[in-house]
Design a protein around this motif. Structure first.
Motif, PDB file in Angstrom:
ATOM      1  N   HIS A 177       0.865  -1.184   0.000  1.00  0.00           N
ATOM      2  CA  HIS A 177       0.000   0.000   0.000  1.00  0.00           C
ATOM      3  C   HIS A 177       0.899   1.231   0.000  1.00  0.00           C
ATOM      4  O   HIS A 177       1.814   1.332   0.802  1.00  0.00           O
ATOM      5  N   TYR A 178       0.606   2.144  -0.910  1.00  0.00           N
ATOM      6  CA  TYR A 178       1.487   3.304  -1.096  1.00  0.00           C
ATOM      7  C   TYR A 178       0.698   4.607  -1.121  1.00  0.00           C
ATOM      8  O   TYR A 178       1.257   5.674  -0.973  1.00  0.00           O
ATOM      9  N   GLU A 224      -6.110 -14.513   0.506  1.00  0.00           N
ATOM     10  CA  GLU A 224      -5.722 -14.415   1.922  1.00  0.00           C
ATOM     11  C   GLU A 224      -5.624 -15.797   2.569  1.00  0.00           C
ATOM     12  O   GLU A 224      -4.786 -16.027   3.436  1.00  0.00           O
ATOM     13  N   ARG A 263      -9.358  -0.356  -5.001  1.00  0.00           N
ATOM     14  CA  ARG A 263      -9.723  -1.547  -5.792  1.00  0.00           C
ATOM     15  C   ARG A 263     -11.221  -1.541  -6.104  1.00  0.00           C
ATOM     16  O   ARG A 263     -11.643  -1.793  -7.234  1.00  0.00           O
TER      17      ARG A 263
END
Ligand code: UD1
Length: 356
Positions: free
Chosen positions: A40-41, A131, A238
């Motif tokens: 995550h950025y 996941e 997303r």
């Protein structure tokens, strides 16, 4: 042997929340530092969390960014190997179930570095979830497995894993205890969005199983737009991308009762959950946070890794039921769900290390 140098590998939003209370304590006792993979950025998904949770800037940021699962995990492996080779940690700590978790565990295990897994033993038993693959593999690779619940301990036992397993509770609960009072003082989100307490439903969706399958996404949006309630929907990047490509975004924008916002930070999220009338989510973290605050929740999935929340009656699974009917039959249990919750998780984890 007691580990002396520990590297925590994180990369995605919920991992920053788990890291915060633990890193605060780890620093006091052991040489420990943080590697951010860069999964995550965005400012809203990463920097804001470090700032609010008072986590010092990570010693490394690998800047991996978004890509397909294989490419993202592969690049993380390559870069993590270089860091581990240079830093020579004697334990690598990974959190939860993201691609950053699996990459950290795999890179370390292949270099014969011990692996500790925070949130070990959770299972949805649905192998098509990325996941679930990450969880199962990470647990196989781990030497020390920190379980949040008794169910997680049992899941590991059923897979033949019973060495190095510790029931320590949930770091997200500890984070909530520390940060909820601060969040309430520092956040004006209710005022900014003109929301009254218990006057809105909080909605979040980000799981690939819900967003990337457009039939499922359309089905969920149909169910949601049938509701007349005021709905606050902070949109994960997303979900936004998929809502747009499924042709659903404009329709949502035109609804008067739906408030679309950018992803919110940790503080705003806590305040939005605590004051909601109902929470609709596919997030594991938000299910638990709503449960701890005693806010009724409908999980937009067929199963959950947190069956305790369903057993308590506060959380229900949508599966393929009618949302409107489920809401109409909602009872409204209230109050904090602290019964049966293990306190002082970070202290328990550190004691495991100190006595190892
Ligand atoms: C990841 C985790 C998920 C976790 C979630 C928390 C995996 C497989 N999934 O999902 O378990 O619940 O984080 O949020 O690791 N994007 C941006 N900005 C960002 C990051 C992502 O715009 O800073 C967009 C990109 O288009 C990217 C997509 O979101 O392709 C998905 O990002 P990714 O990190 O692969 O997974 P998440 O959906 O965030």
């Amino acid at each position: 042997m007691r580990p002396t140098k520990i590297i925590s590998v994180v990369g995605a939003r919920p991992q920053f929340v788990k890291l915060a209370p633990l890193q605060m304590e780890l620093k006091k006792h052991l040489d420990s530092f943080v590697v951010h993979t860069g999964q995550h950025y965005d400012e809203t998904l990463s920097d804001k969390f470090f700032e609010e949770l008072s986590i010092p800037k990570p010693e490394y940021n690998l800047g991996v960014g978004s890509a397909t699962h294989g490419a993202q995990t592969g690049l993380m492996l390559k870069k993590l190997e270089e860091v581990f080779d240079y830093e020579k940690p004697d334990l690598v700590l990974v959190y939860g179930d993201t691609n950053s978790t699996l990459a950290g565990a795999l890179a370390a295990a292949k270099m014969n570095i011990r692996v500790g897994h925070i949130e070990a033993g959770l299972r949805s038993f649905v192998k098509s979830m990325p996941e679930e693959i990450n969880r199962v593999l990470t647990d196989r690779l781990s030497d020390i497995l920190f379980c949040p619940t008794g169910t997680a301990v049992d899941n590991l036992k059923n897979e033949g894993i019973d060495r190095g397993v510790y029931l320590v509770g949930d770091l997200m609960y500890e984070a909530l205890e520390i940060f909820a009072p601060i969040a309430e003082r520092r956040t004006d989100i209710l005022r900014n969005l003109s929301l009254g307490s218990r006057e809105y439903i909080l909605l979040t969706i980000h799981r690939a199983e819900n967003t990337d399958n457009h039939n499922r996404l359309r089905y969920l949006m149909e169910q949601i737009t049938k509701l007349g309630h005021k709905i606050v929907f902070p949109v994960h990047p997303r979900a936004k991308k998929e809502l747009k490509s499924a042709g659903l975004w404009e329709h949502l924008q035109n609804r008067d009762n739906i408030v679309l916002t950018e992803p919110v930070g940790y503080f705003e999220n806590i305040v939005l959950i605590k004051n909601a009338y109902l929470v609709l989510t596919d997030s594991g973290g938000i299910q638990k946070e709503a449960y701890y605050f005693g806010i009724p929740t409908i999980t937009l999935r067929n199963e959950t890794e947190w069956p305790e929340t369903v057993a308590s009656g506060i959380n229900r699974l949508l599966a393929d039921r009618e949302l409107l009917e489920l809401i109409a039959s909602e009872e409204h249990p209230n109050g904090l769900r602290s019964r049966g919750i293990e306190p002082k998780t970070s202290e328990k984890i550190i004691n495991v290390f100190l006595n190892y």
